[in-house]
Design an enzyme around this catalytic site. Sequence first.
Site, PDB file in Angstrom:
ATOM      1  N   TYR A   1       0.803  -1.147  -0.072  1.00 56.90           N
ATOM      2  CA  TYR A   1       0.036   0.112  -0.114  1.00 56.90           C
ATOM      3  C   TYR A   1       0.888   1.367   0.035  1.00 56.90           C
ATOM      4  O   TYR A   1       1.235   1.784   1.056  1.00 56.90           O
ATOM      5  CB  TYR A   1      -1.031  -0.194   1.440  1.00 56.90           C
ATOM      6  CG  TYR A   1      -1.904  -1.057   0.902  1.00 56.90           C
ATOM      7  CD1 TYR A   1      -2.413  -1.698   0.318  1.00 56.90           C
ATOM      8  CD2 TYR A   1      -2.634  -1.049   2.495  1.00 56.90           C
ATOM      9  CE1 TYR A   1      -3.432  -2.606   0.254  1.00 56.90           C
ATOM     10  CE2 TYR A   1      -3.913  -2.071   2.459  1.00 56.90           C
ATOM     11  CZ  TYR A   1      -4.119  -2.780   1.529  1.00 56.90           C
ATOM     12  OH  TYR A   1      -5.312  -3.704   1.568  1.00 56.90           O
TER      13      TYR A   1
ATOM     14  N   GLY B   1     -17.293  -0.940  -3.813  1.00 58.51           N
ATOM     15  CA  GLY B   1     -17.956  -1.685  -4.737  1.00 58.51           C
ATOM     16  C   GLY B   1     -17.036  -1.668  -6.066  1.00 58.51           C
ATOM     17  O   GLY B   1     -15.915  -2.019  -5.821  1.00 58.51           O
TER      18      GLY B   1
ATOM     19  N   PRO C   1     -10.272  -0.101  -5.756  1.00 60.16           N
ATOM     20  CA  PRO C   1      -8.920   0.841  -5.531  1.00 60.16           C
ATOM     21  C   PRO C   1      -9.223   2.517  -5.603  1.00 60.16           C
ATOM     22  O   PRO C   1      -8.490   3.214  -5.044  1.00 60.16           O
ATOM     23  CB  PRO C   1      -7.859   0.252  -5.940  1.00 60.16           C
ATOM     24  CG  PRO C   1      -8.460  -0.565  -7.140  1.00 60.16           C
ATOM     25  CD  PRO C   1      -9.718  -1.103  -6.909  1.00 60.16           C
TER      26      PRO C   1
END
Length: 299
Positions: free
Chosen positions: A69, A221, A225
């Site tokens: 990340y 949904g 990202p």
Amino acid sequence: MTSETITAESAGTWHLGDVPVRRVGFGAMRLTGSAAFHLGAPSDRERSLAVLRRAVELGVNHIDTAAFYFSSLRSANELINSALAPYADDLVIAAKVGPYRDWSGEWGTSARPEDLRAHVEENLRQLGRDHLDVVYLRRMRQDSIADHFGALAELREAGLIRHLGISDVEPRHLAEAQAIAPVVSVQNRYGLGFHDPATDELLALCRAQGIAFVPFYAIAGEAGPQGAGTAHEDEVRAVARAYGASPAQVRIAWTLHQGPNVLAIPGTGNPGHLAENVAAGALRLTDEDLARLDRARTR
């Protein structure tokens, strides 16, 4: 509903192995920029640090992160370390290993079993810790996870990892992992607007066995990202209006209502959204609300 004064305690708790955590946690993916990875503009560092500190002030004691990340200027693990170390005794930090990104941000070949120790040690170095509370093996399309999970089980025996989880898996992978070492949590994509029968089966297995189920992209949904979108089903908007809540809060509340073992990890770099996400743990939906939302999900 008023968000600013509601804490994570309102959602109740569940155990990751022997560690109690509040059911609304925090996902670190969105800390690094306007979208995850290199997809958006890098975040303001001070704002990201403030979001992490405020999360803990609001009672969040479960943070989900990964060494992969990062954006062009920000690393989620470094931000967590800078904002929260020395860490509170009750703070649980979960990390994922398996995927790999090089220094430029490009996705590389996923880890082989023998690579996983380096992945774990990189998370430890970035976070400034001598062990990780929970480590997920993120499956990268391999048919069997036995060799990879076995490598993590050895690191658990060596004391680098306290508990093990698996991510992006099918029901058969849970049984495969459990034959090697205890699994305390499963992390799959799940939420309103996304319906996968195999994940529904996996959720039922986790519920029956008392294993934590930690869905990702429960708010985002299809945007994934890129972050939470603005498209919401009519049913979600109607329930939100009835409670004076946001559609995102309804999505989090629906997720938490899927079982006492379900943990939410909504992520954000926005302090206002953080307070809203935590407050969603206090939203109690009726059976009628849930049936209405379920119909929207299965259409």
